[in-house]
Write an enzyme that holds these catalytic residues in place. Structure first.
Site, PDB file in Angstrom:
ATOM      1  N   ASP A 102      10.276   0.683   4.831  1.00 45.82           N
ATOM      2  CA  ASP A 102       9.078   0.040   4.306  1.00 45.82           C
ATOM      3  C   ASP A 102       9.487  -1.364   3.820  1.00 45.82           C
ATOM      4  OD1 ASP A 102       6.336   0.212   3.465  1.00 45.82           O
ATOM      5  OD2 ASP A 102       6.980   0.659   1.440  1.00 45.82           O
ATOM      6  N   PHE A 151      -0.176   4.580   4.847  1.00 40.06           N
ATOM      7  CA  PHE A 151       0.677   5.548   4.167  1.00 40.06           C
ATOM      8  C   PHE A 151       0.715   6.836   4.979  1.00 40.06           C
ATOM      9  CE2 PHE A 151       2.296   8.517   1.103  1.00 40.06           C
ATOM     10  CZ  PHE A 151       3.346   7.786   0.584  1.00 40.06           C
TER      11      PHE A 151
END
Ligand code: IMP
Ligand code: MG
Length: 175
Positions: A102, A151
């Site tokens: 990420d 997500f």
């Protein structure tokens, strides 16, 4: 927990096929060598095990735990090592196995830390990559899928510790 549902992003067959390809690629790249896989707990457990089954050169598995996330879906930027490896990696051909990259903070930190232990080589393999979220630059050697900034859960990835056991990659959609 906020009301939400899970949509399929990458189905089980697609994930399994890609892991098979990665296993074949690693087996070719490490021909006549032994690989030392470092599974980053807990998110990489499913990916590491499935990948290891597809690697045809000798495999050693070790585990490490480090966290940069709390209960929420946003990175705190703090990386904490809570479980170290059981064995020394000196002169080993090491591959760090991650579930997802990420911000890149976790891997950047781990690569520095493990690099100081003098492995013969040190590579990174991740199931998922969210390149648009990168804060710290990391060289990734093997990537399963590049995904957009959503997500995701499943295949080891959690939302507040739930959904790791889903056999596919899903997106958390808030209702
Ligand atoms: P980074 O240090 O920001 O690259 O964060 C990497 C870690 O954050 C991963 O190992 C995951 O545990 C967690 N993470 C990042 N994005 C997601 C996501 O979409 N779903 C679940 N966990 C995530
Ligand atoms: Mg994690």
């Amino acid at each position: 927990m906020e009301k939400h549902h899970i949509d399929v992003m990458i189905d089980e067959d697609a994930v399994n096929n890609r892991i098979k390809e990665l296993g074949e690629q690693i087996s070719r790249d490490y021909a006549d060598r032994e690989v030392y896989l470092i599974c980053i707990l807990k998110g990489s457990v499913y990916f590491t095990c499935e990948l290891a089954k597809r690697i045809t050169v000798p495999v050693i598995m070790d585990f490490m735990q480090c966290s940069s996330y709390g209960a929420a879906t946003k990175s705190s930027g703090v990386v904490k090592l809570s479980k170290d490896l059981d064995m020394a990696i000196t002169d080993r051909d090491v591959i760090i196995i991650e579930d997802i990259i990420d911000s890149g903070r976790t891997l950047n930190h781990l690569k520095d830390l493990l690099g100081q232990r003098n492995p013969a080589s040190l590579k990174i393999c991740t199931l998922l990559d969210k390149p648009s979220r990168r804060v710290v630059d990391v060289d990734v050697d093997y990537t399963g899928f590049r995904i957009e900034d959503k997500f995701v859960v499943g295949y080891g990835l959690d939302y507040d510790q739930l959904y790791r056991n889903l056999p596919y990659i899903g997106v958390v959609e808030f209702d």
